[in-house]
Design a protein around this motif. Structure first.
Motif, PDB file in Angstrom:
ATOM      1  N   GLU A 105       0.824  -1.205   0.000  1.00  0.00           N
ATOM      2  CA  GLU A 105       0.000   0.000   0.000  1.00  0.00           C
ATOM      3  C   GLU A 105       0.861   1.259   0.000  1.00  0.00           C
ATOM      4  O   GLU A 105       0.473   2.289  -0.551  1.00  0.00           O
ATOM      5  N   ASP A 106       2.036   1.174   0.626  1.00  0.00           N
ATOM      6  CA  ASP A 106       2.948   2.316   0.687  1.00  0.00           C
ATOM      7  C   ASP A 106       3.798   2.445  -0.576  1.00  0.00           C
ATOM      8  O   ASP A 106       4.637   3.357  -0.671  1.00  0.00           O
ATOM      9  N   GLY A 107       3.620   1.522  -1.526  1.00  0.00           N
ATOM     10  CA  GLY A 107       4.376   1.578  -2.770  1.00  0.00           C
ATOM     11  C   GLY A 107       5.777   1.008  -2.686  1.00  0.00           C
ATOM     12  O   GLY A 107       6.568   1.182  -3.616  1.00  0.00           O
ATOM     13  N   GLU A 108       6.110   0.307  -1.595  1.00  0.00           N
ATOM     14  CA  GLU A 108       7.428  -0.302  -1.437  1.00  0.00           C
ATOM     15  C   GLU A 108       7.371  -1.736  -1.961  1.00  0.00           C
ATOM     16  O   GLU A 108       7.421  -2.706  -1.207  1.00  0.00           O
ATOM     17  N   ASP A 109       7.272  -1.857  -3.282  1.00  0.00           N
ATOM     18  CA  ASP A 109       6.984  -3.144  -3.901  1.00  0.00           C
ATOM     19  C   ASP A 109       8.084  -4.178  -3.667  1.00  0.00           C
ATOM     20  O   ASP A 109       7.797  -5.371  -3.498  1.00  0.00           O
ATOM     21  N   SER A 146      -1.423 -14.096  -4.208  1.00  0.00           N
ATOM     22  CA  SER A 146      -2.249 -13.107  -4.879  1.00  0.00           C
ATOM     23  C   SER A 146      -1.575 -11.729  -4.859  1.00  0.00           C
ATOM     24  O   SER A 146      -1.578 -11.002  -5.850  1.00  0.00           O
ATOM     25  N   LEU A 147      -0.959 -11.402  -3.722  1.00  0.00           N
ATOM     26  CA  LEU A 147      -0.245 -10.130  -3.618  1.00  0.00           C
ATOM     27  C   LEU A 147       0.969 -10.102  -4.541  1.00  0.00           C
ATOM     28  O   LEU A 147       1.217  -9.100  -5.226  1.00  0.00           O
ATOM     29  N   LEU A 148       1.723 -11.195  -4.587  1.00  0.00           N
ATOM     30  CA  LEU A 148       2.864 -11.262  -5.496  1.00  0.00           C
ATOM     31  C   LEU A 148       2.425 -11.099  -6.949  1.00  0.00           C
ATOM     32  O   LEU A 148       3.089 -10.431  -7.742  1.00  0.00           O
ATOM     33  N   MET A 149       1.297 -11.703  -7.285  1.00  0.00           N
ATOM     34  CA  MET A 149       0.769 -11.564  -8.643  1.00  0.00           C
ATOM     35  C   MET A 149       0.522 -10.081  -8.959  1.00  0.00           C
ATOM     36  O   MET A 149       0.916  -9.575 -10.013  1.00  0.00           O
ATOM     37  N   ARG A 150      -0.122  -9.375  -8.023  1.00  0.00           N
ATOM     38  CA  ARG A 150      -0.425  -7.967  -8.250  1.00  0.00           C
ATOM     39  C   ARG A 150       0.855  -7.130  -8.331  1.00  0.00           C
ATOM     40  O   ARG A 150       0.963  -6.207  -9.141  1.00  0.00           O
ATOM     41  N   LEU A 151       1.843  -7.457  -7.484  1.00  0.00           N
ATOM     42  CA  LEU A 151       3.101  -6.710  -7.506  1.00  0.00           C
ATOM     43  C   LEU A 151       3.829  -6.903  -8.838  1.00  0.00           C
ATOM     44  O   LEU A 151       4.408  -5.961  -9.381  1.00  0.00           O
ATOM     45  N   HIS A 152       3.797  -8.142  -9.365  1.00  0.00           N
ATOM     46  CA  HIS A 152       4.428  -8.385 -10.666  1.00  0.00           C
ATOM     47  C   HIS A 152       3.666  -7.686 -11.789  1.00  0.00           C
ATOM     48  O   HIS A 152       4.269  -7.198 -12.750  1.00  0.00           O
ATOM     49  N   GLN A 153       2.351  -7.616 -11.659  1.00  0.00           N
ATOM     50  CA  GLN A 153       1.567  -6.881 -12.659  1.00  0.00           C
ATOM     51  C   GLN A 153       1.922  -5.396 -12.634  1.00  0.00           C
ATOM     52  O   GLN A 153       1.951  -4.734 -13.671  1.00  0.00           O
ATOM     53  N   ARG A 154       2.214  -4.898 -11.461  1.00  0.00           N
ATOM     54  CA  ARG A 154       2.434  -3.467 -11.286  1.00  0.00           C
ATOM     55  C   ARG A 154       3.866  -3.040 -11.596  1.00  0.00           C
ATOM     56  O   ARG A 154       4.082  -2.007 -12.229  1.00  0.00           O
ATOM     57  N   SER A 155       4.836  -3.828 -11.166  1.00  0.00           N
ATOM     58  CA  SER A 155       6.218  -3.374 -11.325  1.00  0.00           C
ATOM     59  C   SER A 155       7.210  -4.509 -11.512  1.00  0.00           C
ATOM     60  O   SER A 155       8.407  -4.303 -11.359  1.00  0.00           O
ATOM     61  N   GLY A 156       6.730  -5.693 -11.835  1.00  0.00           N
ATOM     62  CA  GLY A 156       7.639  -6.822 -11.965  1.00  0.00           C
ATOM     63  C   GLY A 156       7.575  -7.459 -13.336  1.00  0.00           C
ATOM     64  O   GLY A 156       7.646  -6.782 -14.362  1.00  0.00           O
ATOM     65  N   SER A 157       7.390  -8.761 -13.354  1.00  0.00           N
ATOM     66  CA  SER A 157       7.383  -9.520 -14.593  1.00  0.00           C
ATOM     67  C   SER A 157       5.963  -9.943 -14.962  1.00  0.00           C
ATOM     68  O   SER A 157       5.333 -10.701 -14.219  1.00  0.00           O
ATOM     69  N   PRO A 158       5.445  -9.499 -16.088  1.00  0.00           N
ATOM     70  CA  PRO A 158       4.110  -9.942 -16.519  1.00  0.00           C
ATOM     71  C   PRO A 158       4.026 -11.459 -16.667  1.00  0.00           C
ATOM     72  O   PRO A 158       2.982 -12.048 -16.375  1.00  0.00           O
ATOM     73  N   ALA A 159       5.110 -12.082 -17.118  1.00  0.00           N
ATOM     74  CA  ALA A 159       5.098 -13.536 -17.291  1.00  0.00           C
ATOM     75  C   ALA A 159       4.940 -14.240 -15.942  1.00  0.00           C
ATOM     76  O   ALA A 159       4.187 -15.225 -15.822  1.00  0.00           O
ATOM     77  N   GLN A 160       5.645 -13.754 -14.916  1.00  0.00           N
ATOM     78  CA  GLN A 160       5.507 -14.361 -13.590  1.00  0.00           C
ATOM     79  C   GLN A 160       4.128 -14.073 -13.012  1.00  0.00           C
ATOM     80  O   GLN A 160       3.546 -14.927 -12.332  1.00  0.00           O
ATOM     81  N   ALA A 161       3.591 -12.880 -13.269  1.00  0.00           N
ATOM     82  CA  ALA A 161       2.246 -12.569 -12.803  1.00  0.00           C
ATOM     83  C   ALA A 161       1.242 -13.540 -13.422  1.00  0.00           C
ATOM     84  O   ALA A 161       0.327 -14.028 -12.738  1.00  0.00           O
TER      85      ALA A 161
END
Length: 243
Positions: free
Chosen positions: A119-123, A151-166
């Motif tokens: 929530e604080d953006g510290e992905d 589920s959180l890791l999925m969202r973090l990868h969608q936001r700033s990580g790897s789309p493939a891992q998401a």
């Protein structure tokens, strides 16, 4: 907490003269005068950490539901008034629970910290704590926490990580009957047909579990060292602001 985390990184329990007793007492809600004696005994220390973690999680639930009243109990109310509540205090408690082997509540505690960090953006830190949840979760006991962390890791990868891992994480959640939006719920519950936690998809180099049991102690400890390294840098940055 800096010296405690530094000791955890090298795999050694700090000696009494290395322990920052007043700082530990503050984080654990203990009288600084008696903290050294209490924390010097492993069993007594585990009881103190267990009690503090329980009160912390109760305070978080009361905060989420807007019910921080006298009914929440004196311990949770005191924690809610701490200047580092909830996120930084939660990070300190993860370190304390790890150091003294208070493992049962760790998945739920680390999940709360991961959600707050996200929530604080510290992905980056959020992903580390979410992965710790997955590493320590015991199938049949921490299923909701583990699938929520995924589920959180999925969202973090969608936001700033790897789309493939998401995408891999999303497919794994669906295959096990776990809702994709679990991370958006502070007190998640799983549908009756959700399968027990099995380790999930390959993320951040951590192999999936195939035997229904936890990762080896060595694997979890290595990941924890990396996570604590990041936490140590955060703490040092807070304690030594740029001039």
């Amino acid at each position: 907490m800096t010296e405690v985390i530094r000791a955890a990184l090298v795999g050694a329990v700090p000696t009494p003269w290395q322990m920052p007793w007043p700082r530990l007492a503050d984080r654990l809600g203990l009288d600084p005068v008696g903290a050294e004696a209490i924390l010097g005994d492993p069993e007594t220390a585990r009881e103190a950490v267990t009690r503090r973690v329980r009160d912390y999680l109760e305070a978080c639930r009361a905060l989420d539901t807007g019910q921080m009243t006298a009914a929440a109990g004196e311990g949770p109310q005191e924690i809610a008034r701490h200047p580092d509540f909830p996120t930084r205090l939660g990070m300190a408690l993860v370190g304390a629970a790890t150091l003294w082997g208070v493992l049962e509540p760790l998945p739920g505690l680390a999940l709360r910290v991961a959600q707050d960090l996200a929530e604080d953006g510290e992905d980056g830190l959020a992903a580390g704590y979410a992965q710790l949840v997955r590493d320590l979760a015991v199938p049949g006991r921490h299923d909701a926490e583990a699938w929520t962390a995924q589920s959180l890791l999925m969202r973090l990868h969608q936001r700033s990580g790897s789309p493939a891992q998401a995408d891999a994480l999303a497919r794994d959640l669906v295959a096990h009957g776990a809702p994709l939006d679990l991370d958006q719920r502070r007190d998640p519950s799983l549908p009756d047909d959700t399968l027990a936690w099995t380790g999930g998809a390959l993320v951040e180099g951590m192999p999936p579990r195939t035997d229904g049991r936890a990762l080896s102690v060595e694997d979890a400890q290595e990941h924890l060292r990396v996570l604590l390294s990041d936490t140590l840098r955060e703490i040092q940055a807070d304690e030594d602001p740029p001039r």
